[in-house]
Design a protein around this motif. Structure first.
Motif, PDB file in Angstrom:
ATOM      1  N   LYS A   8       0.787  -1.225  -0.053  1.00 43.57           N
ATOM      2  CA  LYS A   8      -0.212   0.145  -0.098  1.00 43.57           C
ATOM      3  C   LYS A   8       0.982   1.352  -0.020  1.00 43.57           C
ATOM      4  N   LEU A   9       1.766   1.180   0.807  1.00 43.79           N
ATOM      5  CA  LEU A   9       2.654   2.582   0.773  1.00 43.79           C
ATOM      6  C   LEU A   9       3.413   2.715  -0.502  1.00 43.79           C
ATOM      7  N   ASP A  10       3.900   1.506  -1.099  1.00 42.28           N
ATOM      8  CA  ASP A  10       4.633   1.723  -2.566  1.00 42.28           C
ATOM      9  C   ASP A  10       3.621   2.085  -3.487  1.00 42.28           C
ATOM     10  N   MET A  11       2.442   1.646  -3.236  1.00 46.41           N
ATOM     11  CA  MET A  11       1.577   2.134  -4.343  1.00 46.41           C
ATOM     12  C   MET A  11       1.222   3.661  -4.176  1.00 46.41           C
ATOM     13  N   LYS A  12       1.022   3.870  -2.953  1.00 46.14           N
ATOM     14  CA  LYS A  12       0.661   5.601  -2.881  1.00 46.14           C
ATOM     15  C   LYS A  12       1.933   6.356  -3.091  1.00 46.14           C
ATOM     16  N   GLY A  16      -0.173   7.580 -10.096  1.00 43.94           N
ATOM     17  CA  GLY A  16      -0.015   8.124 -11.356  1.00 43.94           C
ATOM     18  C   GLY A  16       1.047   7.282 -12.121  1.00 43.94           C
ATOM     19  N   ASN A  17       1.927   6.308 -11.812  1.00 44.18           N
ATOM     20  CA  ASN A  17       3.046   5.575 -12.309  1.00 44.18           C
ATOM     21  C   ASN A  17       2.735   4.231 -12.450  1.00 44.18           C
ATOM     22  N   PRO A  18       1.692   3.402 -13.238  1.00 41.62           N
ATOM     23  CA  PRO A  18       1.517   2.112 -13.410  1.00 41.62           C
ATOM     24  C   PRO A  18       2.620   1.201 -13.327  1.00 41.62           C
ATOM     25  N   LYS A  19       3.609   1.595 -14.091  1.00 41.25           N
ATOM     26  CA  LYS A  19       4.849   0.623 -14.043  1.00 41.25           C
ATOM     27  C   LYS A  19       5.372   0.576 -12.948  1.00 41.25           C
ATOM     28  N   LYS A  21       4.093   0.975 -10.024  1.00 38.23           N
ATOM     29  CA  LYS A  21       3.289   0.041  -9.087  1.00 38.23           C
ATOM     30  C   LYS A  21       3.349  -1.297  -9.226  1.00 38.23           C
ATOM     31  N   ILE A  22       3.582  -1.615 -10.584  1.00 41.08           N
ATOM     32  CA  ILE A  22       3.775  -3.261 -10.840  1.00 41.08           C
ATOM     33  C   ILE A  22       5.189  -3.708 -10.424  1.00 41.08           C
ATOM     34  N   ILE A  23       5.958  -3.008 -10.755  1.00 44.99           N
ATOM     35  CA  ILE A  23       7.384  -3.523 -10.132  1.00 44.99           C
ATOM     36  C   ILE A  23       7.637  -3.292  -8.935  1.00 44.99           C
ATOM     37  N   SER A  24       7.173  -2.275  -8.127  1.00 41.60           N
ATOM     38  CA  SER A  24       7.337  -2.515  -6.657  1.00 41.60           C
ATOM     39  C   SER A  24       6.629  -3.643  -5.999  1.00 41.60           C
ATOM     40  N   SER A  25       5.164  -3.684  -6.568  1.00 45.24           N
ATOM     41  CA  SER A  25       4.503  -4.674  -5.886  1.00 45.24           C
ATOM     42  C   SER A  25       5.002  -6.178  -6.019  1.00 45.24           C
ATOM     43  N   MET A  26       5.495  -6.470  -7.062  1.00 50.83           N
ATOM     44  CA  MET A  26       6.035  -7.763  -7.738  1.00 50.83           C
ATOM     45  C   MET A  26       7.417  -8.035  -6.793  1.00 50.83           C
ATOM     46  N   TYR A  27       8.178  -6.810  -6.437  1.00 54.11           N
ATOM     47  CA  TYR A  27       9.350  -6.848  -5.719  1.00 54.11           C
ATOM     48  C   TYR A  27       8.851  -7.330  -4.328  1.00 54.11           C
ATOM     49  N   ARG A  28       8.040  -6.604  -3.845  1.00 54.79           N
ATOM     50  CA  ARG A  28       7.480  -6.952  -2.477  1.00 54.79           C
ATOM     51  C   ARG A  28       6.851  -8.422  -2.076  1.00 54.79           C
ATOM     52  N   ILE A  29       6.432  -9.011  -3.239  1.00 61.05           N
ATOM     53  CA  ILE A  29       5.775 -10.272  -2.939  1.00 61.05           C
ATOM     54  C   ILE A  29       7.051 -11.290  -3.027  1.00 61.05           C
ATOM     55  N   TRP A  79      10.608   5.138 -11.492  1.00 57.89           N
ATOM     56  CA  TRP A  79      10.097   5.891 -12.693  1.00 57.89           C
ATOM     57  C   TRP A  79      11.140   5.241 -13.893  1.00 57.89           C
ATOM     58  N   HIS A  80      10.418   5.176 -15.027  1.00 57.88           N
ATOM     59  CA  HIS A  80      10.984   4.688 -16.299  1.00 57.88           C
ATOM     60  C   HIS A  80      11.695   3.302 -15.843  1.00 57.88           C
ATOM     61  N   GLY A  81      11.003   2.200 -15.182  1.00 57.56           N
ATOM     62  CA  GLY A  81      11.985   1.279 -14.742  1.00 57.56           C
ATOM     63  C   GLY A  81      12.549   0.394 -16.126  1.00 57.56           C
ATOM     64  N   PHE A  82      13.841   0.609 -16.301  1.00 59.89           N
ATOM     65  CA  PHE A  82      14.393   0.010 -17.227  1.00 59.89           C
ATOM     66  C   PHE A  82      15.977   0.207 -17.061  1.00 59.89           C
TER      67      PHE A  82
END
Length: 170
Positions: A8-12, A16-19, A21-29, A79-82
């Protein structure tokens, strides 16, 4: 549950940055499965395929190497995760902001990695290597090569690195 609050904290932080959100959530899991699997057979069984998927998707498809073992505090922004490469021995605090083509690691095999404080903003194409400490509330400019410690509340930029205090009186 700690995992849910971290996500939740990472999502917050990535609003406005969907990529991001995906990267940080997958890392957390992935990090949850990696750090908790030793004591729980169930987590080890269901976590194994997820970790393999995480590593192949991130490392090979997206070009992002954020190991599932690395310790990063909550509020991770990407931001711009690459082209992000982080050594698994790096330790980072809360509210870390990473931009594309950032490398954080050791100088040579077996040496120590950076320790990064809270509220650190790292610019694109930045290299941070060695047994150094990045203090809290530090901003590192794009294209910087950081090989020495940065005290809290400072700005660092360039190659060779220049370190100046943040002006707090503005």
């Amino acid at each position: 549950m700690k995992l849910i609050s971290e996500i939740k904290l990472d999502m917050k932080a990535n609003r406005g940055n969907p990529k991001g959100k995906i990267i940080s959530s997958m890392y957390r899991i992935a990090n949850y499965y990696t750090t908790n699997k030793r004591n729980n057979l169930f987590l080890r069984i269901i976590g194994y395929p997820y970790i393999k998927l995480y590593r192949s998707l991130f490392y090979w498809w997206w070009g992002i190497e954020i190991p599932d073992r690395v310790k990063i505090g909550t509020g991770l922004q990407i931001w711009h995760g690459f082209g992000i490469v982080i050594n698994s021995d790096v330790q980072a605090g809360d509210n870390l902001l990473l931009r594309h083509c950032t490398t954080i690691g050791n100088k040579f095999d077996g040496s120590r990695c950076p320790i990064i404080g809270n509220n650190v903003d790292i610019g694109a194409h930045t290299i941070i290597i060695g047994d150094i400490i990045i203090g809290d509330n530090v901003t590192i400019g794009a294209g910087s090569v950081v090989t020495k410690s940065i005290p809290p509340d400072h700005i660092a930029y360039g190659n060779p690195i220049k370190i100046i205090p943040k002006r707090l009186d503005i």
